[in-house]
Enzyme design. Sequence first.
Site, PDB file in Angstrom:
ATOM      1  N   LYS A 136       0.834  -1.200   0.000  1.00  0.00           N
ATOM      2  CA  LYS A 136       0.000   0.000   0.000  1.00  0.00           C
ATOM      3  C   LYS A 136       0.876   1.261   0.000  1.00  0.00           C
ATOM      4  O   LYS A 136       2.079   1.200   0.197  1.00  0.00           O
ATOM      5  CB  LYS A 136      -0.952  -0.017   1.202  1.00  0.00           C
ATOM      6  CG  LYS A 136      -2.025  -1.105   1.092  1.00  0.00           C
ATOM      7  CD  LYS A 136      -2.878  -0.956  -0.146  1.00  0.00           C
ATOM      8  CE  LYS A 136      -3.972  -1.996  -0.258  1.00  0.00           C
ATOM      9  NZ  LYS A 136      -3.487  -3.347  -0.591  1.00  0.00           N
TER      10      LYS A 136
HETATM   11  C1  LIG Z   1      -9.758  -2.247  -1.996  1.00  0.00           C
HETATM   12  C2  LIG Z   1      -9.177  -3.046  -0.863  1.00  0.00           C
HETATM   13  N1  LIG Z   1      -9.920  -3.260   0.230  1.00  0.00           N
HETATM   14  C3  LIG Z   1      -9.439  -3.966   1.265  1.00  0.00           C
HETATM   15  C4  LIG Z   1      -8.169  -4.499   1.251  1.00  0.00           C
HETATM   16  C5  LIG Z   1      -7.705  -5.335   2.388  1.00  0.00           C
HETATM   17  O1  LIG Z   1      -6.543  -4.880   3.008  1.00  0.00           O
HETATM   18  P1  LIG Z   1      -5.552  -5.904   3.734  1.00  0.00           P
HETATM   19  O2  LIG Z   1      -4.706  -6.565   2.723  1.00  0.00           O
HETATM   20  O3  LIG Z   1      -4.747  -4.986   4.621  1.00  0.00           O
HETATM   21  O4  LIG Z   1      -6.386  -6.838   4.524  1.00  0.00           O
HETATM   22  C6  LIG Z   1      -7.357  -4.304   0.138  1.00  0.00           C
HETATM   23  C7  LIG Z   1      -6.015  -4.875   0.066  1.00  0.00           C
HETATM   24  O5  LIG Z   1      -5.409  -5.036  -0.967  1.00  0.00           O
HETATM   25  C8  LIG Z   1      -7.879  -3.567  -0.955  1.00  0.00           C
HETATM   26  O6  LIG Z   1      -7.163  -3.362  -2.062  1.00  0.00           O
END
Ligand SMILES: Cc1ncc(COP(=O)(O)O)c(C=O)c1O
Length: 405
Positions: free
Chosen positions: A186
């Site tokens: 991210k």
């Molecule tokens: C649009 C979106 N929502 C939620 C998430 C979930 O995040 P995490 O990987 O920290 O659980 C991601 C992760 O790539 C994402 O791209």
Amino acid sequence: MPGYELWSDKERKEVNDVLQTGILMRYGFDGPRKGIWKSKELEEAICKTFGSKYAQLTSSGTSALTTALSALGIGYDDEIITPSFTFVASFESILSVGAVPVFVDVDDTLTLNPDAVRKAITPKTKAVMPVHMCGSMADLDALITICKEHKLILLEDACQSIGASYKGKALGTIGDAGTFSFDFVKIMTCAEGGAVMTNREDLYIKLDGYTDHGHDHKGTDRGADLHPFIGYNYRISELHAAVGLAQIKRLPEFLTIQKKNHEQLKNILAQVPDISFRRIPDPAGDSCTFLSWFLPTEEITRAVVNEMKAQGILPGNFYWYDNNWHYIRKWDHLKNATTLNALHPDLKAQVIHHATKDFAASDAVMGRCISTSISLMWTDEQIKDKGEKMVSVIKKMLNKSSVPS
Ligand SMILES: Cc1ncc(COP(=O)(O)O)c(C=O)c1O
């Protein structure tokens, strides 16, 4: 989305502060932690940086979404409107609270089409959950109007858009609540982690308890905490928060480089008249983590993807239409409602129904879209070289097709 690309002594220093005391947990141990509270500090920094009254750190972006949905009272029999183009985590979180994900088409913003949202509203709709995909925003004015008209909750999945804004307000701080992901890829990272932001105190109290087994956090003795409701363990660790604390201070630097590199690459691709770009409702607010562009037809787009692959320049260019993680077309596990444990039969039927609808309007957008991820490491020469190679492939494939370049 490259926070990890610029790993530095700053991250090492923050982590070392925690390693010095050995107190890796965010709560308690007040004496031995010697005043080191990285998670609290990061929450304060999130509020200050993004202009949110409250921020609750979580173990991931997925748990941030689950926590937000729960705190917003979303659960059994509720329908949540969400886009056909997102990461699987968005619908996972909806399912994990027992609600029904209602997928609707995206438009050339690569996010929720407001007209499609309107058409999907039923008496069971409880919330609209736009996903600010690939660093940029949904049409928030239109969505806010719809939510107000129909008394719906607006929950922003801003996991991919840290540092982006809409009309001067940070994405993730505009709806009733909004979430970030700080996973390893991210815009800024904690390695793993997430956050929920809100301006509502009532909601924040729920977020705070829910992520720590429902403990009410009222006194200084954790063992004496009461439980106004059932929660879970979605805590972040001090080590992860320490990384995030270093990264959030560097976010302006990341965004500046990203915007410069994005602009340079866009200027090169813009020389090809048949390329159009993603519509950005507020261009000044784009975090510029991706440059998303369209070709005239799916056929030409596929030809360009194949040729870029053949020439070894595909890495960093995402053709989401064929991607197993991000577009509904490939989510067979969802379409079959394949879970490890039994779902209530009504929920299962609803999930299958909504996941297998016709998404021709989304297909027409996604089939022609390529997103190029923007690196912080590129030199000006590398951008020029990359852009020119891409243009050469695109022109070659346009020339081969019936569309004049
Ligand atoms: C649009 C979106 N929502 C939620 C998430 C979930 O995040 P995490 O990987 O920290 O659980 C991601 C992760 O790539 C994402 O791209």
